[in-house]
Design a protein around this motif. Structure first.
Motif, short mmCIF file in Angstrom:
data_model
loop_
_atom_site.label_atom_id
_atom_site.label_comp_id
_atom_site.label_asym_id
_atom_site.label_seq_id
_atom_site.Cartn_x
_atom_site.Cartn_y
_atom_site.Cartn_z
N VAL A 111 -28.97 28.11 -5.91
CA VAL A 111 -29.62 26.84 -5.12
C VAL A 111 -28.75 26.75 -3.95
O VAL A 111 -29.25 26.51 -2.75
CB VAL A 111 -29.25 25.59 -6.00
CG1 VAL A 111 -29.49 24.34 -5.11
CG2 VAL A 111 -30.52 25.90 -7.18
N ALA A 112 -27.50 26.88 -3.88
CA ALA A 112 -26.11 26.83 -2.76
C ALA A 112 -26.77 27.91 -1.78
O ALA A 112 -26.87 27.44 -0.75
CB ALA A 112 -25.10 26.90 -3.22
N MET A 113 -27.25 29.04 -2.30
CA MET A 113 -27.34 30.14 -1.27
C MET A 113 -28.70 30.06 -0.84
O MET A 113 -28.80 30.14 0.85
CB MET A 113 -27.34 31.39 -2.15
CG MET A 113 -26.26 32.22 -2.47
SD MET A 113 -26.23 33.49 -3.61
CE MET A 113 -27.46 34.62 -2.79
N VAL A 114 -29.55 29.52 -1.41
CA VAL A 114 -31.07 28.98 -0.70
C VAL A 114 -30.90 27.88 0.55
O VAL A 114 -31.17 27.93 1.64
CB VAL A 114 -32.06 28.55 -1.69
CG1 VAL A 114 -33.23 27.93 -1.09
CG2 VAL A 114 -32.46 29.68 -2.74
N LEU A 115 -30.19 27.02 0.03
CA LEU A 115 -29.60 25.89 0.92
C LEU A 115 -28.77 26.49 2.24
O LEU A 115 -29.09 26.12 3.23
CB LEU A 115 -29.04 24.72 0.21
CG LEU A 115 -29.82 23.98 -0.82
CD1 LEU A 115 -28.88 22.83 -1.43
CD2 LEU A 115 -31.02 23.23 0.05
N ASP A 116 -27.90 27.37 1.92
CA ASP A 116 -27.24 27.93 2.96
C ASP A 116 -28.04 28.59 3.85
O ASP A 116 -27.68 28.72 5.20
CB ASP A 116 -26.05 28.59 2.40
CG ASP A 116 -24.75 27.98 1.89
OD1 ASP A 116 -24.91 26.73 2.04
OD2 ASP A 116 -24.10 28.39 1.06
N LYS A 117 -29.11 29.54 3.40
CA LYS A 117 -29.90 30.40 4.02
C LYS A 117 -30.71 29.45 5.05
O LYS A 117 -30.80 29.68 6.25
CB LYS A 117 -30.93 31.08 3.33
CG LYS A 117 -30.06 32.43 2.73
CD LYS A 117 -31.05 33.24 1.89
CE LYS A 117 -30.14 34.68 1.54
NZ LYS A 117 -31.22 35.15 0.29
N GLU A 162 -29.97 26.38 6.20
CA GLU A 162 -29.10 25.74 7.23
C GLU A 162 -28.72 26.93 8.35
O GLU A 162 -28.85 26.60 9.35
CB GLU A 162 -27.91 25.32 6.60
CG GLU A 162 -27.87 24.02 5.86
CD GLU A 162 -26.76 23.34 4.82
OE1 GLU A 162 -25.64 24.05 5.05
OE2 GLU A 162 -26.91 22.81 3.92
N THR A 163 -28.47 28.14 7.77
CA THR A 163 -28.10 29.21 8.72
C THR A 163 -29.17 29.53 9.66
O THR A 163 -28.93 29.67 10.94
CB THR A 163 -27.53 30.30 8.04
OG1 THR A 163 -26.55 30.06 7.07
CG2 THR A 163 -26.98 31.40 8.91
N ARG A 164 -30.20 29.54 9.04
CA ARG A 164 -31.49 29.78 9.82
C ARG A 164 -31.85 28.88 10.96
O ARG A 164 -32.07 28.97 12.18
CB ARG A 164 -32.82 30.10 9.11
CG ARG A 164 -33.96 30.59 9.78
CD ARG A 164 -35.22 30.67 8.81
NE ARG A 164 -34.97 31.84 7.79
CZ ARG A 164 -35.09 32.14 6.50
NH1 ARG A 164 -35.63 30.89 6.05
NH2 ARG A 164 -34.95 32.97 6.04
N ALA A 165 -31.55 27.56 10.62
CA ALA A 165 -31.76 26.29 11.46
C ALA A 165 -30.75 26.26 12.31
O ALA A 165 -31.23 26.35 13.53
CB ALA A 165 -31.70 24.97 10.66
N LYS A 166 -29.63 26.49 12.23
CA LYS A 166 -28.60 26.97 13.25
C LYS A 166 -28.81 27.90 14.09
O LYS A 166 -28.69 27.86 15.20
CB LYS A 166 -27.11 26.96 12.56
CG LYS A 166 -26.65 25.65 11.81
CD LYS A 166 -25.35 26.08 11.22
CE LYS A 166 -24.81 24.72 10.53
NZ LYS A 166 -23.73 24.97 9.84
N LEU A 167 -29.32 29.16 13.46
CA LEU A 167 -29.50 30.12 14.50
C LEU A 167 -30.69 29.91 15.46
O LEU A 167 -30.64 30.50 16.65
CB LEU A 167 -30.03 31.47 13.64
CG LEU A 167 -28.63 32.20 13.03
CD1 LEU A 167 -29.23 33.31 11.96
CD2 LEU A 167 -27.89 32.94 14.14
N ASP A 168 -31.82 29.10 14.80
CA ASP A 168 -32.96 28.95 15.87
C ASP A 168 -32.24 27.85 16.77
O ASP A 168 -32.82 28.08 18.08
CB ASP A 168 -33.92 28.35 14.76
CG ASP A 168 -34.83 29.40 13.91
OD1 ASP A 168 -34.65 30.55 14.32
OD2 ASP A 168 -35.19 28.72 13.03
#
Length: 194
Positions: free
Chosen positions: A49-55, A57-63
């Motif tokens: 669950v934490a990995m999915v949320l991290d991904k 968040e990371t994708r949103a930050k990258l975008d």
């Protein structure tokens, strides 16, 4: 004031099917081996669950960090992949050569009837883009005359006239480009799953 003593009731172990008498109020498993297994499974679920949320968040930050030209390239890549998946197995729009889909990048291109260089506003119009062999698209500069003949045969005269006369201004925001990329990646996945 009297304290109530803990009177345990038999419970079913969460790991194995055995029934046990708990020695502690919140005990969920029968013994140390089941406790280890239970702990690993709970930690594994929490980590996933934490990995999915991290991904996300990371994708949103990258975008957020990407520039508009980078987002245009990302959306174009997703759109081209969708067109390749949609037209896999059909002949080249220009010369009629059978198009074989060999995955990402494939053996054929997404050719635009009105090129992205001359009509940037037609970049993401599905009727304007079709599977085209690399020879026609790259070496014959789109093989425009044959492309038009193939387009007339595939979609008809009225849609071709609409494509040729379309001068609609299309401006894309960063969020719009992100949504286009997401949409076409999803559409490509659906087509490839069939």
């Amino acid at each position: 004031m009297t304290l109530r003593s803990h009177s345990p009731k038999p419970r079913k172990c969460r790991v194995c099917p055995s029934i046990f008498m708990p020695s502690r109020p919140m005990q969920k498993v029968c013994g140390p081996m089941c406790a280890l297994t239970f702990s690993r499974s709970e930690n594994g679920k929490a980590k996933k669950v934490a990995m999915v949320l991290d991904k996300r968040e990371t994708r949103a930050k990258l975008d957020d960090m990407r520039t508009k030209p980078q987002l245009v390239a990302l959306a174009q890549k997703a759109f081209n992949g969708f067109i390749r998946a949609r037209d896999a197995g059909k002949p080249c729009i220009s010369c009629g050569t059978p198009l074989a889909d060999t995955g990402v990048g494939g053996a054929f291109d997404c050719g635009h009837y009105r090129s992205v260089g001359s009509a940037v506003h037609m970049r993401f119009v599905e009727d304007n883009a079709h599977g085209q062999c690399k020879h026609c698209n790259r070496h014959l500069a789109g093989n425009h005359v044959a492309y038009r003949a193939g387009l007339l045969a595939r979609i008809g005269e009225r849609p071709v006239d609409l494509i040729e006369s379309d001068q609609t201004l299309r401006k894309y925001s960063k969020e719009g480009l992100i949504e286009i990329a997401r949409h076409y990646r999803e559409q490509e996945r659906k087509l490839r799953a069939k």
